[in-house]
Scaffold this active site. Structure first.
Site, PDB file in Angstrom:
ATOM      1  N   ARG A 231      42.949  55.985  28.009  1.00 30.78           N
ATOM      2  CA  ARG A 231      41.703  56.317  28.495  1.00 30.78           C
ATOM      3  C   ARG A 231      40.841  57.633  28.476  1.00 30.78           C
ATOM      4  O   ARG A 231      39.673  57.372  28.493  1.00 30.78           O
ATOM      5  CB  ARG A 231      42.069  56.049  30.175  1.00 30.78           C
ATOM      6  CG  ARG A 231      42.079  54.531  30.607  1.00 30.78           C
ATOM      7  CD  ARG A 231      42.450  54.462  32.032  1.00 30.78           C
ATOM      8  NE  ARG A 231      42.426  53.215  32.658  1.00 30.78           N
ATOM      9  CZ  ARG A 231      43.006  52.839  33.771  1.00 30.78           C
ATOM     10  NH1 ARG A 231      43.581  53.470  34.442  1.00 30.78           N
ATOM     11  NH2 ARG A 231      42.915  51.454  34.176  1.00 30.78           N
TER      12      ARG A 231
ATOM     13  N   LYS B 165      53.667  38.469  39.596  1.00 33.94           N
ATOM     14  CA  LYS B 165      53.124  37.728  40.845  1.00 33.94           C
ATOM     15  C   LYS B 165      52.338  36.373  40.601  1.00 33.94           C
ATOM     16  O   LYS B 165      51.023  37.125  40.083  1.00 33.94           O
ATOM     17  CB  LYS B 165      52.758  38.390  42.282  1.00 33.94           C
ATOM     18  CG  LYS B 165      53.957  39.278  42.762  1.00 33.94           C
ATOM     19  CD  LYS B 165      53.447  40.169  43.835  1.00 33.94           C
ATOM     20  CE  LYS B 165      52.928  41.275  43.657  1.00 33.94           C
ATOM     21  NZ  LYS B 165      52.107  41.883  44.435  1.00 33.94           N
TER      22      LYS B 165
ATOM     23  N   GLY C  30      46.075  47.545  31.777  1.00 39.24           N
ATOM     24  CA  GLY C  30      47.327  47.567  32.585  1.00 39.24           C
ATOM     25  C   GLY C  30      48.766  47.620  31.912  1.00 39.24           C
ATOM     26  O   GLY C  30      48.577  48.276  30.823  1.00 39.24           O
TER      27      GLY C  30
ATOM     28  N   GLY D  24      42.559  45.721  36.569  1.00 39.86           N
ATOM     29  CA  GLY D  24      41.791  45.140  37.515  1.00 39.86           C
ATOM     30  C   GLY D  24      40.287  44.572  37.510  1.00 39.86           C
ATOM     31  O   GLY D  24      39.798  43.501  37.613  1.00 39.86           O
TER      32      GLY D  24
END
Ligand code: 3PG
Ligand code: MG
Length: 403
Positions: A39, A204, A360, A384
């Site tokens: 980043r 998930k 991520g 996200g």
């Protein structure tokens, strides 16, 4: 959206104080060592373009999730040092965000120089849900600059003072990183070349509902691996042993399987699984058929046949999007699935496919295997944010730039 390059081309920036919101939220070890500076690197082009145009650049960013007050564990000081190394020019680090240190650092900048402010989230106004509280902090931030450039793609889904409110207080533009991210995600969601193959993993199902929903409408093939795949296998009536399972989503997942069939979208689930007795690197492990996971074992990775199947689908794609690991890559014996997927995506890039890693954990995985950013069309800096974009949500940090 106006871009920083438009402002530079208009010759407006020499001597101006430009506040740049970057996403410098890097993973660190306990002693502050940065483990992936992707980043920071991604933020360089916009900062450089601005300094070369003679702007006085004031970079602001967050690190981790401190609770609205200074906390030395989340100081941006180590990031300031890395930014300075990578830029190759001095970076003044302010010990606060809008206080005396920040004001004097900004006041001392000459044309073409750079300062980095301390962690924005040391101030409760940054993330407050109350408009007035955020607004007061945004006023203080805005008073440090003449122009605002929004370049932190990883935070454009956050309605935070430095992302949203400050853009309402200063002439603004998007930076080159936000521009590049939006361009590639737009292409992916609006005009993908086909076949369009999506690889989804991660622990998930519940984190990916919106994404599955959208891709069922725009992709040709969904390859599902990792923790979420066991809920899909269970929805088909298979026993999954001690593997991760989201019982509450079984009906929903059955609905996805049905919708895929109706739409002619192929959902590919693992046919073999690497299972282990427990979640550790030295756990005894073996490969079993995906519909025969023993009751006392836990799925850790896709098996060798599935690796081949996934790789073949990826090889045939013209557009690839990957979000979420297909196995527990942090533990060496269970990293083969992700390595095979990463290798297949690299090969697809070489044959001209548009390949996008959705940030991520998947980005961390490919870098851990030693692949470099230029082996993919695009590695998103926002996990996200890129998922919310794909879902078709309104991102406050982007809508405010359009206004
Ligand atoms: C990220 O790491 O995804 C971004 O920097 C945003 O951080 P946040 O999820 O703490 O808002
Ligand atoms: Mg995050």
């Amino acid at each position: 959206m106006k871009t920083a390059l438009d402002l530079i081309a208009a010759g407006d920036l020499r001597g101006k104080r430009v506040l740049v919101r970057s996403d410098l939220n890097v993973p660190q070890e306990a002693d502050g060592t940065i483990t992936d500076d992707g980043r920071v690197r991604a933020s360089l082009p916009t900062i450089r373009a601005l300094t070369e145009a003679g702007a006085r650049v004031v970079v602001c960013a967050h690190l981790g999730r401190p609770k609205g007050a200074p906390d030395p564990r989340y100081s941006l000081a180590p990031v300031a040092r890395r930014l300075q190394e990578l830029l190759g020019t001095p970076v003044t680090f302010a010990a606060d965000t809008v206080g005396e240190s920040a004001r004097s650092a900004v006041g001392a900048l000459a044309d073409g120089e750079v300062a980095l402010l301390e962690n924005l989230r040391f101030n409760e106004g940054e993330t407050s849900k109350e408009d007035a509280v955020r607004g007061r902090f945004a006023d203080e931030l805005a008073s440090l600059a003449d122009v605002f450039v929004s370049d932190g793609f990883g935070v454009v889904h956050r309605k935070h003072a430095s992302v949203y409110d400050v853009a309402q207080r200063l002439p603004h533009a998007c930076g080159g990183l936000v521009q590049a991210e939006v361009e590639v995600l737009k292409r992916l969601t609006e005009s993908p070349e086909r076949p369009f193959v999506v690889i989804l993993g991660g622990a998930k199902v519940s984190d990916k509902l919106g994404v599955i929903d959208r891709f069922l409408k725009i992709a040709d093939t969904l390859l599902i691996g990792g923790g979420m795949s066991y809920t899909f296998l269970a929805a088909q009536g298979h026993e999954v042993g001690k593997s991760l399972l989201d019982l509450d989503r079984l009906d929903l997942v059955r609905g996805y399987l049905k919708e895929a069939q109706e739409r002619g979208v192929e959902i590919v689930l693992p046919t073999d699984i690497v299972v282990a007795k427990d979640f550790s690197a030295d756990a005894e492990h073996s490969v079993v058929a995906a519909d025969q996971i023993p009751a006392d074992l836990e799925g850790m990775d896709i098996g060798p046949v599935t690796r081949e199947t996934f790789a073949a689908r990826i090889a045939g794609a013209r557009t690839v999007f990957w979000n979420g690991p297909v196995g527990v890559f942090e533990l060496a014996p269970f990293a083969h699935g992700n390595r095979a997927v990463a290798q297949a995506v690299v090969s697809a890039t070489k044959t001209g496919a548009l390949t996008v890693i959705g940030g991520g954990d998947s980005a961390a995985a490919v870098r851990q295997f030693g692949f470099t950013d230029d082996q993919f069309s695009h590695i998103s800096t926002g996990g996200g944010a890129s998922l919310e974009y794909v879902e078709g949500k309104q991102l406050p940090g982007l809508t405010v730039l359009e206004g």
